[in-house]
Design a protein around this motif. Structure first.
Motif, PDB file in Angstrom:
ATOM      1  N   UNK A 110      50.794 122.914  59.584  1.00 51.38           N
ATOM      2  CA  UNK A 110      52.258 122.931  59.512  1.00 51.38           C
ATOM      3  C   UNK A 110      52.779 123.885  58.451  1.00 51.38           C
ATOM      4  N   UNK A 111      51.899 124.498  57.663  1.00 54.73           N
ATOM      5  CA  UNK A 111      52.339 125.347  56.564  1.00 54.73           C
ATOM      6  C   UNK A 111      52.532 126.789  56.999  1.00 54.73           C
ATOM      7  N   UNK A 112      53.616 127.400  56.522  1.00 52.27           N
ATOM      8  CA  UNK A 112      53.754 128.834  56.742  1.00 52.27           C
ATOM      9  C   UNK A 112      52.910 129.577  55.713  1.00 52.27           C
ATOM     10  N   UNK A 113      52.808 130.894  55.857  1.00 57.04           N
ATOM     11  CA  UNK A 113      51.865 131.664  55.047  1.00 57.04           C
ATOM     12  C   UNK A 113      52.205 131.625  53.565  1.00 57.04           C
ATOM     13  N   UNK A 114      53.491 131.648  53.222  1.00 56.75           N
ATOM     14  CA  UNK A 114      53.841 131.654  51.809  1.00 56.75           C
ATOM     15  C   UNK A 114      53.513 130.314  51.160  1.00 56.75           C
ATOM     16  N   UNK A 115      53.867 129.230  51.820  1.00 52.86           N
ATOM     17  CA  UNK A 115      53.572 127.921  51.248  1.00 52.86           C
ATOM     18  C   UNK A 115      52.057 127.704  51.143  1.00 52.86           C
ATOM     19  N   UNK A 116      51.333 128.188  52.131  1.00 52.65           N
ATOM     20  CA  UNK A 116      49.883 128.058  52.091  1.00 52.65           C
ATOM     21  C   UNK A 116      49.316 128.779  50.878  1.00 52.65           C
ATOM     22  N   UNK A 117      49.800 129.992  50.637  1.00 54.39           N
ATOM     23  CA  UNK A 117      49.319 130.765  49.500  1.00 54.39           C
ATOM     24  C   UNK A 117      49.710 130.109  48.185  1.00 54.39           C
ATOM     25  N   UNK A 118      50.919 129.572  48.110  1.00 54.36           N
ATOM     26  CA  UNK A 118      51.367 128.911  46.893  1.00 54.36           C
ATOM     27  C   UNK A 118      50.537 127.664  46.607  1.00 54.36           C
ATOM     28  N   UNK A 119      50.265 126.881  47.638  1.00 56.36           N
ATOM     29  CA  UNK A 119      49.423 125.695  47.468  1.00 56.36           C
ATOM     30  C   UNK A 119      48.035 126.072  46.971  1.00 56.36           C
ATOM     31  N   UNK A 120      47.481 127.114  47.533  1.00 61.00           N
ATOM     32  CA  UNK A 120      46.132 127.501  47.143  1.00 61.00           C
ATOM     33  C   UNK A 120      46.123 128.046  45.717  1.00 61.00           C
ATOM     34  N   UNK A 121      47.199 128.719  45.360  1.00 64.47           N
ATOM     35  CA  UNK A 121      47.320 129.204  43.988  1.00 64.47           C
ATOM     36  C   UNK A 121      47.227 128.049  43.006  1.00 64.47           C
ATOM     37  N   UNK A 122      47.974 126.992  43.282  1.00 62.01           N
ATOM     38  CA  UNK A 122      47.922 125.807  42.430  1.00 62.01           C
ATOM     39  C   UNK A 122      46.534 125.168  42.466  1.00 62.01           C
ATOM     40  N   UNK A 123      45.879 125.254  43.609  1.00 63.19           N
ATOM     41  CA  UNK A 123      44.538 124.698  43.736  1.00 63.19           C
ATOM     42  C   UNK A 123      43.528 125.407  42.856  1.00 63.19           C
ATOM     43  N   UNK A 124      43.606 126.730  42.808  1.00 63.76           N
ATOM     44  CA  UNK A 124      42.687 127.455  41.943  1.00 63.76           C
ATOM     45  C   UNK A 124      42.983 127.170  40.476  1.00 63.76           C
ATOM     46  N   UNK A 125      44.251 126.931  40.156  1.00 58.11           N
ATOM     47  CA  UNK A 125      44.575 126.550  38.786  1.00 58.11           C
ATOM     48  C   UNK A 125      43.969 125.196  38.444  1.00 58.11           C
ATOM     49  N   UNK A 126      44.047 124.259  39.383  1.00 61.76           N
ATOM     50  CA  UNK A 126      43.426 122.945  39.165  1.00 61.76           C
ATOM     51  C   UNK A 126      41.929 123.087  38.910  1.00 61.76           C
ATOM     52  N   UNK A 127      41.275 123.915  39.732  1.00 56.47           N
ATOM     53  CA  UNK A 127      39.839 124.133  39.562  1.00 56.47           C
ATOM     54  C   UNK A 127      39.553 124.813  38.226  1.00 56.47           C
ATOM     55  N   UNK A 128      40.405 125.766  37.845  1.00 51.37           N
ATOM     56  CA  UNK A 128      40.182 126.459  36.577  1.00 51.37           C
ATOM     57  C   UNK A 128      40.352 125.516  35.397  1.00 51.37           C
ATOM     58  N   UNK A 129      41.301 124.615  35.475  1.00 49.00           N
ATOM     59  CA  UNK A 129      41.480 123.647  34.400  1.00 49.00           C
ATOM     60  C   UNK A 129      40.218 122.790  34.224  1.00 49.00           C
ATOM     61  N   UNK A 130      39.613 122.410  35.356  1.00 49.51           N
ATOM     62  CA  UNK A 130      38.372 121.637  35.290  1.00 49.51           C
ATOM     63  C   UNK A 130      37.259 122.475  34.672  1.00 49.51           C
ATOM     64  N   UNK A 131      37.176 123.745  35.063  1.00 45.72           N
ATOM     65  CA  UNK A 131      36.180 124.643  34.476  1.00 45.72           C
ATOM     66  C   UNK A 131      36.418 124.810  32.983  1.00 45.72           C
ATOM     67  N   UNK A 132      37.678 124.972  32.582  1.00 43.98           N
ATOM     68  CA  UNK A 132      38.006 125.191  31.176  1.00 43.98           C
ATOM     69  C   UNK A 132      37.578 123.999  30.324  1.00 43.98           C
ATOM     70  N   UNK A 133      37.849 122.789  30.810  1.00 41.76           N
ATOM     71  CA  UNK A 133      37.448 121.589  30.065  1.00 41.76           C
ATOM     72  C   UNK A 133      35.942 121.531  29.900  1.00 41.76           C
ATOM     73  N   UNK A 134      35.235 121.944  30.939  1.00 40.94           N
ATOM     74  CA  UNK A 134      33.772 121.939  30.864  1.00 40.94           C
ATOM     75  C   UNK A 134      33.268 123.073  29.979  1.00 40.94           C
ATOM     76  N   UNK A 135      33.911 124.225  30.079  1.00 42.26           N
ATOM     77  CA  UNK A 135      33.438 125.418  29.362  1.00 42.26           C
ATOM     78  C   UNK A 135      33.404 125.191  27.862  1.00 42.26           C
TER      79      UNK A 135
END
Length: 534
Positions: A272-297
């Motif tokens: 149901x997502x258009x291309x911009x919303x999909x990209x924005x969601x994924x952007x936030x997703x990579x930030x979530x993953x990076x935050x987890x990496x940062x805490x571990x790093x």
């Protein structure tokens, strides 16, 4: 998922390029973040897609009968234990007599002697990922022994991908230049350079693959799978798809709900997502993953982004500062082609390691080499794996096929650089580290030579057998809420949740997830509603 790539990324176990049991990051734009209730559908940024994908008539049209009744001629294909064949499908389903497309198929016969369950089609994601290579390099031996004993494991490279009349665009040297394009333009000249690179890529695809570009949509690939189902002699389609493979599988279910067998959609996309919303969601997703990496790093002595007491936000600031330095002064990378590590390739290397926490150690080592020893080889290697570039400078057609499918499936996220500029604050809020680059990366479809034929829509698949939708809480590429949304759309879905990190869940090491999915595949028993595993 990231930059040019979109929904792809392969987890690597044995070699650094071997797909594990999941999806890929293939080249163009898909992503991750928060959560909504499992019974509701996510809406696109331009409003909810109210229309649902309509099922095709149950009766096979006479014009397609020759495709559905074709015999596959299996032969040895150089990999012990595997057979290969070529299947034909109409290039244009609206005009079946106007030409064919030939698709590469591979299988590994069931190893058991008891009651067999037919074929199990597998797809690792993308779009643009080679399902045949995935089957031969991982799934053929990596799937559970009980599953391999009772199913013929089968893969088909979707039209335009790898061995199936691949979309072709730039050569290796041109791809080297394209992947180094600055995705954080600082002035009008750099913005023009980025636009020129995207236009050149699009024009090259149009020049080299004009016949295919209008006919590599996900709907067409799903229809191809139904022809394969028939050619294999199966009454229903059994399927495991990861990442983009979930969109492909869900599309199949929407078109052919009465032919759905045992279907697993792992790392689900939300149609149901258009291309911009999909990209924005994924952007936030990579930030979530990076935050987890940062805490571990910061818990490790070899973390060059900070030490004990450093916050994830400070780690992000340190990484951004390093990227800015590379933007001005690329560093040596020991590359035979003379490439240096600049901001674009370094960012891709970091993004690549976000797909699996097993790669965090390698990322720490690569960052240390780059930041402390002025050696960009480690990050360049991560980037090359992401882009599927070999040591000789050859690229798979991953990025080309990825763009071709994505740009046909949905209208572009942005129609020009001015729209990107206006959206930058939203993207940078979603990810201070990656937002700017991901926003500019989503501009690539703006100049595509073929107009999109698809649009955002719901997939309900009314009447389908139970479908297992799998979502990982901190998946960087396909946000958990996407799985919740897809499970809320599909009339027969069961949502299976993995409380963990990384892209997709099956085969990642959770006994709970693996046992639940294997039981479903072998016995047909779906998980209990809203089952959660860790």
């Amino acid at each position: 998922m990231y930059t040019r790539p979109s929904l792809r990324r392969t987890r690597r176990t044995r070699s650094r390029t071997t797909v594990r049991l999941t999806a890929s990051l293939f080249t163009a734009a898909a992503l991750l973040v928060s959560a909504c209730s499992s019974g509701s559908s996510t809406t696109s940024s331009g409003g909810a897609a109210d229309a649902a994908l309509a099922a095709l008539p149950r009766a096979t049209p006479s014009a397609l009968s020759s495709y559905y009744t074709q015999r596959l001629h299996w032969r040895s294909c150089g990999v012990p234990g595997f057979q290969c064949a070529t299947m034909k499908a109409p290039l244009d389903y609206a005009k079946p007599g106007s030409g064919d497309v030939r698709l590469a198929v591979a299988r590994k016969k069931a190893t058991g002697k008891g009651r067999l369950l037919g074929s199990l089609l597998v797809n690792p994601g993308g779009p643009g990922g080679s399902a045949v290579s995935y089957l031969q390099s991982y799934a053929g031996a990596g799937y559970p022994a009980d599953v391999r004993a009772r199913y013929d494991l089968v893969a088909v490279d979707p039209r335009g991908v790898a061995r199936s009349e691949p979309v072709e665009c730039l050569d290796g040297r041109q791809m080297d230049a394209y992947t180094q394009t600055d995705l954080t333009p600082d002035d009008q000249q750099e913005r023009n350079t980025l636009v020129t690179a995207d236009k050149k890529f699009a024009e090259s695809c149009g020049a080299h693959s004009a016949r295919l570009l209008r006919h590599v949509s996900t709907v067409e690939a799903a229809r191809d799978m139904d022809i394969l189902r028939s050619a294999l002699g199966d009454r229903k389609l059994n399927y495991v798809g990861a990442s983009y493979g979930t969109f492909l599988g869900a599309t199949y279910a929407g078109l052919f709900p009465d032919r759905v067998g045992r279907v697993v959609l792992d790392g689900a996309m939300d149609p149901t997502l258009d291309a911009r919303r999909m990209t924005l969601d994924q952007t936030a997703g990579f930030e979530t993953a990076f935050q987890a990496f940062a805490k571990d790093c910061v818990r490790h002595s070899d973390c060059s982004l900070g030490g004990k007491g450093t916050t994830p936000a400070q780690v992000g600031d340190h990484l951004k500062a390093f990227f800015r330095k590379l933007d001005q002064h690329p560093i040596p990378a020991g590359d035979a082609a003379g490439r240096k590590l600049g901001e674009a390739l370094a960012t891709t290397g970091v993004i690549a390691a976000m797909y699996d926490q097993a790669e965090w150690e390698q990322l720490r080592e690569a960052l240390t080499s780059a930041m402390k020893q002025n050696d960009g080889g480690g990050l360049l290697a991560l980037s090359d794996t992401y882009y599927e570039r070999d040591a000789d400078g050859h690229y798979s057609n991953l990025m080309m096929a990825n763009a071709a499918v994505n740009c046909l499936d949905l209208p572009p996220a942005f129609t020009g650089p001015d729209q990107v500029e206006k959206a930058l604050p939203t993207f940078e809020k979603a990810s201070p580290v990656f937002g700017e680059g991901l926003a500019w990366a989503a501009l690539n479809c703006a100049y595509w030579p073929v107009k999109a034929t698809g649009e955002a829509h719901r997939i309900e698949a009314n009447g389908a057998a139970p479908i297992v939708v799998v979502g990982t809480i901190r998946d960087p590429a396909t946000p958990y809420r996407w799985a919740q949304s897809l499970a809320g759309q599909l009339s027969s879905a069961r949502l299976l949740t993995y409380v963990g990190d990384g892209h997709t869940a099956y085969g990642r090491g959770s006994t709970c997830i693996d046992t639940t999915i294997n039981t479903y595949l072998l016995d047909g028993t779906p998980p209990s509603p809203r089952k959660r595993c860790s």
